[in-house]
Design a protein around this motif. Sequence first.
Motif: not given
Length: 470
Positions: A299, A214, A295, A120, A302, A304, A192, A117, A112, A355, A314
């Motif tokens: 969150s 980012d 963004d 994008t 998180s 995750n 987004g 990644q 996932r 995050n 990560k």
Amino acid sequence: MAIDYNSLIPNNVNLSDNRRLQRALEDWQPKFLDWWGDMGPAGFQAREAYLRTAISVDSQGWAHFDYVKMPDYRWGIFLAEPEAERKVNFGDHKGEAAWQEVPGEYRGVLRRLIVTQGDTEPASVEQQRLLGQTCPSLYDMRNLFQVNVEEGRHLWAMVYLLDAYFGRDGREEAEALLQRRSGDDDKPRILGAFNEATPDWLSFFMFTFFTDRDGKFQLASLAESGFDPLSRTCRFMLTEEAHHMFVGETGISRVIQRTCEIMRDFKTDDVRKHGAVDLPTLQKYLNFHFSVSVDLFGSEISTNAANYYTMGIKGRFDETRIGDDHKLTDASYKVLEVHGDGFREVEASALTALNERLRDDYVADCARGVMRWNQIIKRHGIDFELKLPHRAFNRQIGQFAELKVSPDGKIVSQAEWDAKHHAWLPTEDDRLYVISLMKPVTEIGKYAGWIAPPARGINNQPTDFEYVRP
Ligand code: BYC
């Protein structure tokens, strides 16, 4: 490790020793080229552009510059050199040997992240598809195409991981990466910011400054991964990413430079009369691109992110340089939260706040760039300062998404937002004005009037070099 350029797919992973993988990638290659033909730069595909290509992955001189037509660019698979006896450096598995295969229990999660990644990369090429037609110079056109072919290569990097380590699921994901489309209602890109339009060069420079940054921080966190092939892939991608951020930072610097020259020479703030971008409009574009890019960190709190870390998948930015236990089970981290009609800092579990921590690193890096832009304004004796907006401004993701917040960090009512947002974010008029400036300039050594020429050319070439041939 030398790059094998004799294969159909250039690589430094001994692809010819793995027939299954080679076949999978050779099957994907024509589909990639079809996608590039449909969704890559519109026009210009038969033109020769002065592009760099990787010839080795060591830090000394990996780049080779030459004229190449974009469809002939040698997209391939380049991993940074392996680090001897590399370990998992954080989380529950800290101290174990880094994984050369995907740990079965983390397969879904890793896939996932790699897909997110990977998604994008083609997205940004799609977003920038039409910009060649309105380039402010051949130098800028060349930089755009360099960014585009390298984003294409970054897609190859993630597809390699999917095909090499995730079997049939990986192959399906590799196909899906070519099927989603930026901004499409039915098949949008995953994150987004990658569904927003990049309709003009001011947006492009802001995007490469804020959104590619980012990329820098996300890739740096993935480069810490205990899954060694992901780490090595991201390490090499980061060397390419640096040029993309350079394009953004210097692009905006040159816009500011031209604006300030006009303000000074004509003793006016009304630079639109003279075909430049006024500083308040620049601030609005900055507000927009910063807010959609923050963004991308997800969150503030998180699970995750906590799981990715605990699993060793990560890490944090510069993980191995941080002097703590690299497990974070008892650590805390300051996070901003809504409190009454304002904000306050609270201590959160450092694991769930990862995050936000990465976002903090990112914001500090952005602030350094903005400071350099402000020095240009100051040098011209102009009393104006560009500012990063408050991190709760214009958010769609995380705890601030429900709020209306001004750029200086006041929670405002819907009515106040409606009355004032045109002063904070680009309006239709602003966008139309910026688009009206986007007339192509393709004469050698000429630059559009709204942007100053660069201080120096690419690869020590002059600024009036023929960066793209007719
Ligand atoms: N848009 O727990 P949360 C680059 C979803 S840029 C839409 O906070 P998590 C480049 C999230 O997926 C770098 N959805 O999220 C730059 C989750 O969905 P589920 C790209 C979003 O997982 C320029 C839910 O909301 N690389 O390379 O902690 C040109 C709850 O989220 C967004 C990466 O992003 C969003 N902005 O963090 C070219 C690295 N944010 O589970 C290239 C890989 C969150 O409810 N990705 N959601 O279905 C990650 O590490 C993480 O997925 C994220 C999100 C940091 C993005």
